[in-house]
Design an enzyme around this catalytic site. Structure first.
Site, mmCIF file in Angstrom:
data_model
loop_
_atom_site.group_PDB
_atom_site.id
_atom_site.type_symbol
_atom_site.label_atom_id
_atom_site.label_comp_id
_atom_site.label_asym_id
_atom_site.label_seq_id
_atom_site.Cartn_x
_atom_site.Cartn_y
_atom_site.Cartn_z
ATOM 1 N N LEU A 9 1.147 -1.063 -0.315
ATOM 2 C CA LEU A 9 0.076 0.009 -0.167
ATOM 3 C C LEU A 9 0.997 1.553 0.276
ATOM 4 O O LEU A 9 1.933 0.929 0.565
ATOM 5 C CB LEU A 9 -0.286 0.115 0.921
ATOM 6 N N ASP A 10 0.225 2.547 -0.962
ATOM 7 C CA ASP A 10 0.641 3.773 -0.698
ATOM 8 C C ASP A 10 1.135 3.739 0.910
ATOM 9 O O ASP A 10 0.670 3.711 1.882
ATOM 10 C CB ASP A 10 0.767 4.097 -1.365
ATOM 11 N N ARG A 11 2.567 5.037 1.714
ATOM 12 C CA ARG A 11 2.688 5.182 2.821
ATOM 13 C C ARG A 11 1.187 5.920 3.192
ATOM 14 O O ARG A 11 0.965 5.652 4.288
ATOM 15 C CB ARG A 11 4.086 6.311 2.384
#
Length: 271
Positions: free
Chosen positions: A64-66
């Site tokens: 997942l993106d940060r």
């Protein structure tokens, strides 16, 4: 959260599901999945934190993106990681997200809009820059709307929608870029969003995160084949949703994902 601010974990990672083969956690917004030389100042990562929390090695199988929170799955062996990777190649996973976006999204739809690969100046400096755009498909359905009596830009009020999303492909920042293309950027998106609305949420709600949640992941268990439904919480966003008069109960979201994204219903709605 700014990328210049190191992430601080104040409690153990919340484990959604665990058995002898896999473990799923509810990743906090702002936390990197693993070490990256692009964020050298960071010292806290999901992969290392979970390893220490469980006392055993974990194997990432997706990311997942940060700034995105929600369901993040790990394998507990390299063999199970391989099985989960094969499931993704066979498109056996179904992912559902929630996003708070600018404006009123009145109807749902399917956006088939190719995206050019996003390259990082450092990590991808030797990569080709002339690649053709890759197919990217996102289904979206509006769940709720809200008008706030707060002037923003040239408008006397601010309008927002709660949107359910199902990405059918997995391009980098696909949901953020697709919603920006629809002129409904996700609140809190500092790369593809609307700075005025991001500022409104910071000033009036002390909300500084990307309002995107990987809410649910459906997949067959990699060993038993039994269907798994893994759900993340709203967590720190629950009071905000409640103040907006939006649903917060888990059964509501499960029902919405089940009813609004069934293949038969979707095919009929597109005729």
């Amino acid at each position: 959260m700014s990328s210049a601010e190191p992430f601080v974990l104040t409690a153990p990672l919340s484990i959604i599901y665990q058995d002898e083969y896999i473990v799923a956690v509810d990743k906090p917004s702002g936390m990197l999945v693993h070490r990256s030389f692009l964020d050298k100042h960071e010292t806290v990562f999901v992969m290392q934190t979970l390893r220490d929390q469980l006392g055993q090695h974990v194997f990432p199988v997706h990311r997942l993106d940060r700034p995105t929170s929600g369901v993040l799955l790990f394998a507990l062996s390299s063999e199970v990681a391989r099985l989960l990777g094969a499931q993704q190649e066979q498109q056996l996973w179904r992912k559902f997200y929630l996003a708070v976006v600018r404006g009123y999204v009145v109807q749902g739809g399917e956006l088939d809009y190719a995206l050019k690969e996003q390259l990082d100046d450092i990590a991808d400096k030797f990569s080709r820059t002339d690649k053709a755009p890759q197919q990217a498909i996102t289904r979206y359905q509006s769940l709720a709307q809200l008008e706030l009596p707060i002037p923003v830009s040239k408008y006397p009020a601010a309008r927002y929608s709660l949107v359910a999303l199902q990405p059918l492909t997995g391009r980098k920042h696909q949901l953020r870029r697709h919603l920006a293309h629809l002129r409904h950027p996700i609140v809190g998106d500092t790369s593809h969003g609307d700075g005025k609305h991001n500022t409104l949420f910071k000033q009036h709600f002390n909300c500084r995160r990307l309002l995107l949640i990987a809410k649910q992941l459906q997949l067959p268990h990699p060993v038993s084949g039994e269907p798994l439904l893994l759900s993340a919480g709203l967590n720190e966003l629950e009071p905000l949703f409640a103040s907006f008069g939006w649903p917060t109960a888990e059964p509501y979201f499960q029902q919405q994902f089940s009813e609004r994204f069934t293949e038969n219903r979707w095919q009929k709605s597109q005729l």
